[in-house]
Design an enzyme around this catalytic site. Structure first.
Site, short mmCIF file in Angstrom:
data_model
loop_
_atom_site.label_atom_id
_atom_site.label_comp_id
_atom_site.label_asym_id
_atom_site.label_seq_id
_atom_site.Cartn_x
_atom_site.Cartn_y
_atom_site.Cartn_z
CB SER A 63 76.24 24.74 40.60
OG SER A 63 76.16 24.29 39.29
CG ASP A 280 73.89 22.95 36.56
OD1 ASP A 280 73.51 23.85 35.78
OD2 ASP A 280 75.02 22.94 37.08
CG ASP A 282 75.03 27.30 38.23
OD1 ASP A 282 74.88 26.15 37.78
OD2 ASP A 282 76.15 27.79 38.48
CG ASP A 284 77.33 25.79 35.58
OD1 ASP A 284 76.62 24.81 35.83
OD2 ASP A 284 78.21 26.22 36.36
CB THR A 504 81.05 20.80 44.36
OG1 THR A 504 80.68 19.50 43.89
CG2 THR A 504 81.84 21.53 43.29
NE ARG A 509 81.52 14.59 42.12
CZ ARG A 509 80.40 15.01 42.70
NH1 ARG A 509 79.45 14.14 43.01
NH2 ARG A 509 80.21 16.29 42.99
C1 G16 Z 1 81.32 22.24 39.35
C2 G16 Z 1 82.48 22.46 38.42
C3 G16 Z 1 82.56 21.34 37.42
C4 G16 Z 1 82.64 20.01 38.15
C5 G16 Z 1 81.51 19.88 39.17
C6 G16 Z 1 81.67 18.66 40.06
O1 G16 Z 1 80.15 22.20 38.60
O2 G16 Z 1 82.30 23.69 37.75
O3 G16 Z 1 83.70 21.55 36.64
O4 G16 Z 1 82.59 18.95 37.26
O5 G16 Z 1 81.49 21.01 40.01
O6 G16 Z 1 82.91 18.76 40.73
P1 G16 Z 1 83.31 17.77 41.87
O7 G16 Z 1 83.28 16.40 41.27
O8 G16 Z 1 84.68 18.20 42.30
O9 G16 Z 1 82.28 17.88 42.96
P2 G16 Z 1 78.81 22.89 39.11
O10 G16 Z 1 77.87 22.71 37.97
O11 G16 Z 1 78.41 22.19 40.35
O12 G16 Z 1 79.24 24.32 39.34
#
Ligand code: G16
Length: 534
Positions: A63, A280, A282, A284, A504, A509
């Site tokens: 993503s 972004d 992918d 979404d 992720t 953060r």
């Molecule tokens: C993913 C999740 C989102 C989340 C984002 C960041 O998004 O699907 O719900 O807001 O990660 O998450 P974190 O703050 O835990 O890193 P994506 O677009 O990266 O798949």
């Protein structure tokens, strides 16, 4: 079966690493993922068997992350994220220490979850544009072949397109459920394009929208969607569409860049007051933005999309004579305080706050008849309960005005990808609402004023020591950190700040907001300094 798994698993040895299923599946440097994807393939087949052979989706994407990363996540039969209880099973397989241990854990799950392995497993999968994608697909197909699963490789897709396909396939032949759509990529475009054309009938053209596709899979897919709609109705300019240069993915562009930097992607040359959006990697997530005539930048993020959608749907539902449907909005701690106040006080709608992650928001949204959920970063959609679907489908209008509203509501249901946040469907949703309201981005932005805010990423030695509570608004550990944050926040008028470990990225953060821009920035820096000491 055991011998086949061991044989295939030998080609995909596990590195010396502990894996966990994060906010959106396993996500890390791609070179670490080979064994993980193989093992998630085994789990996908088990999940399908546990679900009586219904089709399970598997998406290979990281993503918004940097090009060197990749990831894998599973999609449940109705197109929703994997049932949270199965995340632990995914981690169990991913962390099995040897090929033999993997088979032992796999067989352990079969016993524990009472899985009938004579059921034919069905899995579909797709990937984004990352260079590491094809090799990971090879690891996946080795696993699916080893356990005799039926599978279809859909090649390059956006993540929400895969979610859509899973739901379409699983609703094809159900006695009481309308099929969600034709289970092909073409079917996705046809369904959404038809709904968009219907909703735009008789509405004045709003001029061009410029869409930054983060040099990812959203670029070719948005072009295909635009083609299906027709240029006369949907005038879109696609920028950052270099999917053949992998290093450009999410670099100096995309929804995450615009949200965190609060400025235009450098490639954007949009004129004053023109509508711009960024997806972004992918597709979404989506955020909108524009520059005022004095050149100042204004972000219209997930909160602004949620408020726009919620107010429009609430009006439409009422106008259609369906005022009994319960509408609610779901947000996370990242939602700007002004947006929450606007939803509750001006729109008069309830707001629920959940931890970060679409899986949490989606679940909370389904408790409403119409649940509007958006993370501030632009990830969100609208869900409709079974009761809402049936009321919208069967209601008899009592006046021509009600009939028009009802027709629009029906088309809106088709326009929205209910399975998960979908940047392409959300883009069209915003375009429709702005056209119906006769608004440009400036009018939209003026519905409420965001408190100045800042989102920063702090690299720490070990993010796992940060344990949050209260929908991630407070830290339980490390001990004493929350007290330090509280005392700093207390110094700022309208101050609010929190820190949480990303699920992720290897980082913590920090979010802050305050009455003044400089104060929000100062508060974010102060909290980041506190966090960085650990
Ligand atoms: C993913 C999740 C989102 C989340 C984002 C960041 O998004 O699907 O719900 O807001 O990660 O998450 P974190 O703050 O835990 O890193 P994506 O677009 O990266 O798949």
């Amino acid at each position: 079966m055991a011998a086949a798994i061991i044989e295939a698993s030998k080609k995909h040895p596990k590195p010396d690493q502990v894996f966990s299923y994060g906010t959106a599946g396993f996500r890390m440097k791609a070179f670490l993922l080979d064994s993980v994807v193989f093992r998630v393939g085994l789990l996908a087949a088990l999940r399908s068997q546990r679900q009586g052979g219904r089709t399970i989706g598997l998406m290979i994407t990281a993503s918004h992350n940097v090009p060197e990363d990749n990831g894998v996540k599973l999609v449940d039969p109705m197109g929703e994220m994997l049932d949270e209880r199965w995340e632990a099973h995914a981690a169990t397989l991913a962390n099995a220490s040897s090929d033999e241990d993997l088979v032992a854990k796999y067989e352990g799950l079969i016993t524990e979850l009472k899985i009938n392995t004579s059921v034919q497993a069905n899995v579909i999968f797709a990937k984004d544009t990352r260079e590491s994608g094809p090799a990971l697909v090879a690891a996946l197909t080795d696993a699916l072949n080893a356990v005799g699963a039926n599978f279809t490789d859909y090649g390059l897709l956006t993540t929400p397109q895969l979610h859509y396909l899973v739901r379409c396939i699983n609703t094809q032949n159900l006695p009481d459920t309308k099929p969600y759509g034709e289970p092909t990529e073409e079917g996705y475009y046809t369904k959404i394009a038809a709904a968009y054309r219907k909703l735009m009938q008789g509405k004045p053209r709003q001029g061009q929208v410029t869409v930054d596709c983060a040099n990812g899979v959203g670029a070719p897919k948005l072009k295909a969607l635009a083609e299906a709609i027709g240029k006369d109705i949907f005038d879109v300019k696609v920028i950052n569409d270099a999917i053949d240069v992998p290093s450009k993915l999410n670099s100096q562009c995309g929804a995450d860049f615009v949200k965190t930097q609060q400025r235009l992607p450098p490639a954007s040359q949009a004129s004053a007051l023109a509508r711009c959006a960024s997806l972004d990697g992918d597709a979404d997530r989506i955020v909108y933005y524009f520059c005022d005539s004095d050149g100042s930048f204004h972000l219209l993020d997930g909160d602004k999309i949620a408020t726009l959608a919620a107010s429009f749907i609430a009006d439409l539902v009422k106008a259609a004579g369906l005022a009994d449907l319960r509408i609610g909005v779901v947000q996370t701690a990242y939602a700007n305080g002004s947006s929450t106040a606007y939803i509750t006080k001006t729109l008069g709608l309830p707001v629920v706050c959940t931890p970060t992650g679409v899986k949490h928001l989606h679940h909370a949204a389904t408790k409403f008849d119409c649940g509007v959920y958006f993370e501030a970063n632009g990830h969100g959609t609208v869900t409709f309960s079974l009761a809402a679907h049936s009321a919208i489908a069967s209601h008899s209008p009592e006046s021509p005005a009600q009939a028009t509203a009802l027709e629009n509501l029906r088309a809106l249901v088709d326009l929205i990808n209910e399975t998960v946040g979908d940047a392409l469907s959300d883009l069209l949703l915003v375009e429709v609402i702005l056209a119906h309201k006769g608004w440009g981005p400036k009018e939209w932005n003026s519905t409420y004023t965001d408190l100045p805010n800042r989102l920063v990423r702090v690299e720490v030695k070990d993010r796992s020591v940060f344990k949050a509570t209260d929908a991630e608004r407070r830290l339980l550990e490390p001990t004493g950190v929350q007290e330090k944050i509280d005392s700093l926040v207390g110094k700022y008028k309208q101050g609010r700040s929190f820190a949480r470990a990303s699920g992720t990225e290897d980082a913590v953060r920090v979010y802050s907001e305050a009455g003044e821009r400089a104060e929000a920035d100062e508060l974010a820096r102060g909290v980041a300094d506190i966090v960085a000491q650990f």
